[in-house]
Scaffold this active site. Sequence first.
Site: not given
Ligand code: UDX
Ligand code: UDX
Length: 455
Positions: A221, A272-273, A429
């Site tokens: 956040a 995430c965000f 950007r």
């Molecule tokens: C996810 C969540 O989005 C994030 O909030 C959290 O912090 C970490 O897990 P991410 O790894 O990016 O992040 O998600 P994703 O790439 O969709 O991977 C989740 C995996 O879990 C998928 O490959 C899915 O097939 C698997 N899964 C889901 C299981 O193996 N069992 C299940 O019951 C549900």
């Molecule tokens: C974020 C958090 O940084 C990480 O710690 C958490 O575990 C997962 O969520 P991520 O979403 O992978 O990571 O990328 P991040 O580098 O945080 O960028 C998020 C978004 O913000 C992107 O779309 C990026 O382009 C944008 N961004 C980032 C800006 O627009 N301006 C900036 O100065 C930085």
Amino acid sequence: MATLLCIGAGHVGGPTMAVIAQKCPEHRVVVADINAEKITAWQSDRLPIYEPGLQEMVFSCRDKNLFFSSEVERHIAEADIIFVSVNTPMKTFGQGAGKAADLQYWEKTARQILQHSHAPKIVVEKSTLPVRTAEAMERILHSQDRSPQFDVVSNPEFLSEGTAIRDMENPDRVLIGARDTPSGRKAKQAIVDLYAHWVPRERILTTSLWSSELSKLVANAFLAQRISSINSISALCEKTEADIQEIALAIGMDTRIGPRFLNASVGFGGSCFKKDILNLVYLCEYYHLSEVAEYWEQVVRMNEYQQARFLSRILSSLFNTVAGKRIALFGAAFKANTSDTRESPALQVCRALLEERADVVVTDPHALDNVRVDLGEDARRVTMEPDPYRAAMNAHAIALLTEWTLFSELDYEAIYHSMAKPAFFFDGRNILDHRKLFQIGFNVHAIGKPSLIHP
Ligand code: UDX
Ligand code: UDX
């Protein structure tokens, strides 16, 4: 030697466990997922996600102490420590739809762990979860008379896509939360020992379970809030001829503010965000803290405003119509160095341009496969073009939406000559030399900067 299992071989589970396997060669690490196709990809030469350094890391320990499997249940029985990184998307139905976290996969996984465990285990929360989820997890895990001992530990991931391997190898901090009971303290120590293989002890922070769970939401956040704050000022800059990059530099040199996460942009994206802030908002509403909820919700609203503003600028500059005009989108990934397009502002812009009946061409070095999936039916109305020069050919405008280095190294003189005139450039950007683009002949509109328009 311990056996570590990670359930969920996604963007979090895969890179995290690859690093743990490489740093802890004495442990056996299994990454399991219900998606067999994804597991086959993890076992192949073409990994399911693009992440710099990941391939080398996986190849160096795969089939030595790192294994990928779709047999989740068998590996639960064998594991001493189970990391859970299944997805926790935003709820799309029922109470809390559009805000709360959908915990169905999480709960299903807890029940699966209970059913197939016959010995004590440590269960580590890796996924982002609402605060106090561990309590629900503990209740499920201990719901049978003959349940073995389970200790739930919170160890949120802070890795950022595109630098996930670097972040894991050299983290600002590792956060570990656990119960303050004898077995909770023992479980916490086991996870500390794991990370202590490569992370200096002073960067391993231990807290209560609840602080650890909530810190993850709060960290995201705060990061998103910085972006929305700078983006809000970019709107003011565009009206007053102040320059957002000069302002970011000026305020970022104040050590109390610091320079990072101050890049104004077309908006933040990623899995995430938005999800985590809305989850925080929902939690505040649940506890009747409406002022706090409204405060954080504004961060998401500002992000939506920024994307809408970007589109309006394209429309008004192109004489209020883009119908039938070829518009080249440079970048589709939500940020550079990833193939991930989840919540990408580029896709929002793409959809909005399709609504306006523009002829949209998207170019991106790694994300086009995901664009095809994400756009669904709309994908048929979009041209996917890996070559940026071809994408720009005959286009009325280029909108740069992802900060790939590749886009700052192109021959824009040649690109300008291949385009329809007048040619427009929208830098979402702020990575290019706008004066130079203007001298070439482009009409240039960049975030938080005065427009450079030829008479
Ligand atoms: C996810 C969540 O989005 C994030 O909030 C959290 O912090 C970490 O897990 P991410 O790894 O990016 O992040 O998600 P994703 O790439 O969709 O991977 C989740 C995996 O879990 C998928 O490959 C899915 O097939 C698997 N899964 C889901 C299981 O193996 N069992 C299940 O019951 C549900
Ligand atoms: C974020 C958090 O940084 C990480 O710690 C958490 O575990 C997962 O969520 P991520 O979403 O992978 O990571 O990328 P991040 O580098 O945080 O960028 C998020 C978004 O913000 C992107 O779309 C990026 O382009 C944008 N961004 C980032 C800006 O627009 N301006 C900036 O100065 C930085």
